[in-house]
Write an enzyme that holds these catalytic residues in place. Structure first.
Site, PDB file in Angstrom:
ATOM      1  N   ALA A 239       7.013 -80.356  48.874  1.00  0.00           N
ATOM      2  CA  ALA A 239       7.990 -81.280  49.443  1.00  0.00           C
ATOM      3  C   ALA A 239       8.035 -81.226  50.969  1.00  0.00           C
ATOM      4  CB  ALA A 239       9.374 -81.008  48.862  1.00  0.00           C
ATOM      5  N   GLY A 240       7.793 -80.058  51.554  1.00  0.00           N
ATOM      6  CA  GLY A 240       7.781 -79.975  53.005  1.00  0.00           C
ATOM      7  C   GLY A 240       6.688 -80.803  53.646  1.00  0.00           C
ATOM      8  N   HIS A 269      17.734 -77.714  63.525  1.00  0.00           N
ATOM      9  CA  HIS A 269      17.424 -77.061  62.255  1.00  0.00           C
ATOM     10  C   HIS A 269      18.587 -76.104  61.971  1.00  0.00           C
ATOM     11  CE1 HIS A 269      14.283 -74.566  59.805  1.00  0.00           C
ATOM     12  NE2 HIS A 269      14.889 -75.454  59.062  1.00  0.00           N
ATOM     13  N   CYS A 293      15.653 -67.044  56.316  1.00  0.00           N
ATOM     14  CA  CYS A 293      16.371 -66.071  57.152  1.00  0.00           C
ATOM     15  C   CYS A 293      17.882 -66.131  56.957  1.00  0.00           C
ATOM     16  CB  CYS A 293      16.020 -66.286  58.618  1.00  0.00           C
ATOM     17  SG  CYS A 293      14.289 -65.935  59.004  1.00  0.00           S
ATOM     18  N   GLY A 294      18.323 -66.621  55.810  1.00  0.00           N
ATOM     19  CA  GLY A 294      19.746 -66.558  55.484  1.00  0.00           C
ATOM     20  C   GLY A 294      20.546 -67.786  55.817  1.00  0.00           C
ATOM     21  N   ASN A 407       8.451 -68.909  48.287  1.00  0.00           N
ATOM     22  CA  ASN A 407       8.981 -70.198  48.728  1.00  0.00           C
ATOM     23  C   ASN A 407       9.443 -71.056  47.551  1.00  0.00           C
ATOM     24  OD1 ASN A 407       9.699 -71.966  50.804  1.00  0.00           O
ATOM     25  ND2 ASN A 407       7.758 -73.059  50.736  1.00  0.00           N
ATOM     26  N   ARG A 409      11.836 -72.979  45.125  1.00  0.00           N
ATOM     27  CA  ARG A 409      13.000 -73.759  45.584  1.00  0.00           C
ATOM     28  C   ARG A 409      13.816 -74.325  44.424  1.00  0.00           C
ATOM     29  NH1 ARG A 409      13.490 -74.716  51.457  1.00  0.00           N
ATOM     30  NH2 ARG A 409      11.499 -74.052  52.353  1.00  0.00           N
ATOM     31  N   ARG A 440      14.965 -62.912  61.707  1.00  0.00           N
ATOM     32  CA  ARG A 440      14.791 -61.656  60.960  1.00  0.00           C
ATOM     33  C   ARG A 440      14.465 -60.561  61.970  1.00  0.00           C
ATOM     34  NH1 ARG A 440      13.723 -61.049  55.379  1.00  0.00           N
ATOM     35  NH2 ARG A 440      14.137 -62.957  54.226  1.00  0.00           N
TER      36      ARG A 440
END
Length: 657
Positions: A239-240, A269, A293-294, A407, A409, A440
């Site tokens: 999808a990216g 972002h 990264c949260g 990754n 999702r 991170r």
């Protein structure tokens, strides 16, 4: 600089449809009567020509105009199952999509900005000349949809009527992409041309997955034509790379904020969330973090969820800074999502009632999805991103195959979340009083610190450092991640940085409502603070405390200790917030470990940034002034107290604000 509409429009050059009359003749030839009726009311020449030329170039057998009705949505769901792009799971409304094994993230090595001769392109990106792009698209996309159905959808990237929303078309032969778009964006079929008139622009996205074979993946391409605000992607599935409404159009929005609206709006972002105090005060917070990264965890830690990935930000007429989410859904990384840290999201994923597209997780024999870090007993075997799987299996290099891809999702509509805020659909946006930046960082920065002024805040964003994540194919190691937005900055970093300084220092912002800017870091480890092991010093739920402290700071309700890197919390305030917000004891020794300054590490981090940015051209001088000043202050503190300085020592020699 960037000049819009300069140079040939690639799709029109290939399609050769130059007039509205020719476009309507093509529609009459290619569209079934019902579909022709759906497009008949459209009048905008640019919109009609984009659709017609996409049809002429890709040559689909069927064209489906998606109105966003429930019947149309069901057609798309059924088409995704029929094509095998998705498979139904036992829980109603749940499906699984597997990307190609070799394509589990953005194909950054095959992603290009189409540039005219004099246009500057980010030093962190790939460039392709317009003539080469024309040849590439012609070879890759002419006739690519033969035997397929083209789905044309009309969306708003943000609440309709917001001054920073962006209307966009998604034209694709992938039912999975069309299905995802319906969950993640606002279908405004009936209002699309009204929004185009209001904002005087729109984005176009043209994608086809081709034959969807691994051997085709080296030939996959993602091209973004900045001058004509059109993206092209083919022979890819993740999808990216395919849902071009997302990061493809985010890049166009960054261009718009830098080259058309500099100092007045931003495209970031960032998550958007709101914290609520016991007295009912709502405070908007927006924050940047690289994928993995949260960011979603932070967004969900807020009391009122707005969005977890992107933000359009502007200065309103009343002097407030306001934000809207271009999306209305979540395309969230699943690794380490569990009931302890993400209870709201887990209810959507594990209980009936939510439509969910899963991707690249493991599906067990009972049709139940599993992923790394979900806190549940793993199955013995199943099927995941690389095929049949069983515990302990190794890949061809002898490396253990994880239960799910890093990754992996989930895609779902934000309205499914119990803490979803109706404010997310308000075109007036959310007043934003806090801006955060995080990456991170296992051994350097404290969990939270506040910039002393806007220049220092911009520099926090410019200096994000992160471990490479699974979102980019082939990326590895530790790297800089400026503003967590660097992969999506099309132009020069100098232009983008200048836009940041101008925005946050703008005199149009009411001085009493100017956002505070801060750094967050959830990844400090025990071994980095004198202990043993790589276990984190904190917990996911601590995020609510860090955000609560920033909320109080934005309203001048709490003091802070001034340090060379900015303001850090006082222990007594955190002790109180930990108890109030998450009912947790917060010992003094943990505070000292988390908020002591490890000066050598911080100085090394500053030196890394000075060296890297020293290679860029025409950067604003404020960046170097801030970094050099912090470097000098830190070294003076080291000379006085040594390489590790506790908050108590800092407090003894600095004023408390």
């Amino acid at each position: 600089m960037l000049t819009f509409e300069e140079g040939i429009d690639i799709v029109q050059e290939i399609g050769q449809i130059a007039t509205v009359e020719a476009a309507r003749r093509l529609f009459a030839e290619k569209l079934a009567p019902e579909q022709l009726d759906r497009i008949a009311g459209f009048e905008n020449p640019a919109v009609l020509l984009k659709i017609a030329n996409a049809i002429a170039m890709c040559q689909p057998d069927i064209v489906f105009i998606n109105t966003g009705s429930e019947a149309d949505r069901q057609f798309i769901r059924d088409l995704a199952l029929e094509k095998g792009e998705e498979e139904a799971l036992p829980m109603a409304g749940h499906t699984i999509h597997f990307d190609l094994k070799q394509e589990q993230g953005r194909i950054i090595d095959r992603t290009y900005y189409v540039a005219n001769d004099k246009e500057l392109v980010s030093s962190l990106a790939l460039r392709m000349s317009r003539p080469e792009a024309l040849d590439t698209v012609r070879k890759g996309m002419v006739g690519i949809m033969r035997g397929k159905t083209m789905v044309v959808g009309f969306y708003s990237r943000g609440p309709a009527g917001a001054p920073v929303s962006n209307p966009a078309m998604e034209i694709t032969s992938s039912a999975y992409v069309a299905h995802s778009a319906e969950l993640l964006y606002r279908n405004i079929y009936s209002e699309f041309e009204k929004e185009v008139r209001h904002l005087d622009h729109f984005y176009t996205n043209i994608h086809s997955e081709g034959l969807n074979r691994p051997e085709d993946l080296p030939d996959a391409r993602v091209l973004m034509d900045r001058a004509h605000r059109t993206t092209y992607a083919y022979k890819c599935t993740y999808a990216g790379n395919t849902l071009l409404l997302k990061k493809g159009n985010h890049r166009f929005s960054v261009d718009r904020s830098v080259y058309e609206r500099r100092g007045e709006e931003l495209a970031e972002h960032m998550f958007i969330t709101c914290m609520e105090t016991p007295g009912g005060r709502l405070t908007g917070i927006a924050g940047a973090a690289p994928s993995g990264c949260g960011k979603t965890t932070t967004a969900m830690a807020g009391d009122h969820f707005i969005g977890d990935d992107l933000a359009q930000i502007w200065i309103a007429e009343d002097g407030t800074v306001r934000s809207v989410n271009p999306e209305c859904g979540i395309f969230g990384i699943l690794e380490d999502v569990n009931r302890e840290g993400d209870p709201v999201l887990m209810r959507c994923l594990r209980e009936p009632g939510t439509e969910v597209i899963w991707s690249n997780v493991l599906i067990d024999a009972n049709g139940v999805p599993h992923w790394t870090g979900n806190g549940e007993p793993p199955p013995e075997r199943g099927c995941n991103f690389q095929g049949p799987w069983e515990q302990g299996m190794k890949d061809e290099k002898g490396k253990t195959v994880p239960i799910s891809h890093p990754n992996a999702r989930c895609t779902l509509a934000s309205k499914a979340l119990s803490n979803y805020s109706p404010k997310a659909e308000d075109p007036a946006g959310v007043e934003t009083r806090v801006i955060t930046y995080s990456g991170r960082d296992s051994d350097t920065m404290p969990p939270v610190w506040e910039a002393r002024n806007a220049d220092e805040g911009v520099v926090i964003g410019a200096c994000i450092v992160s471990a490479a994540t699974a979102t980019e194919v082939g990326a590895k190691g530790v790297k800089r991640a400026p503003w967590a937005n660097a992969p999506f900055i099309p132009g020069s970093l100098a232009d983008y940085m200048d836009a940041q300084f101008k925005f946050f220092n703008s005199e149009k912002i009411d001085s009493d409502k100017r956002p505070i800017m801060a750094g967050l870091n959830y990844f400090l480890t025990h071994e980095a603070r004198g202990g043993e092991g790589k276990k984190l010093l904190g917990e996911k739920r601590d995020v609510k405390v860090w955000l609560s402290w920033l909320e109080r700071r934005s309203h001048h309700d709490m003091a802070a200790i001034e340090t060379p890197i900015g303001f850090i919390p006082c222990y007594e305030d955190l002790e109180k917030l930990f108890k109030e917000r998450i009912d947790k004891v917060y010992p003094r020794d943990l505070y000292d470990k988390q908020f002591s300054l490890y000066i050598d590490n911080i100085v090394k981090r500053i030196d890394l940034q000075l060296e890297a940015y020293g290679k860029e051209e025409n950067l604003p001088p404020q960046l170097f002034k801030v970094l050099q000043s912090q470097h000098a202050e830190l070294m003076a503190l080291r000379d006085k107290y040594g390489p590790i300085v506790t908050p108590e020592l800092i407090e003894s020699c600095k004023s408390v604000n």
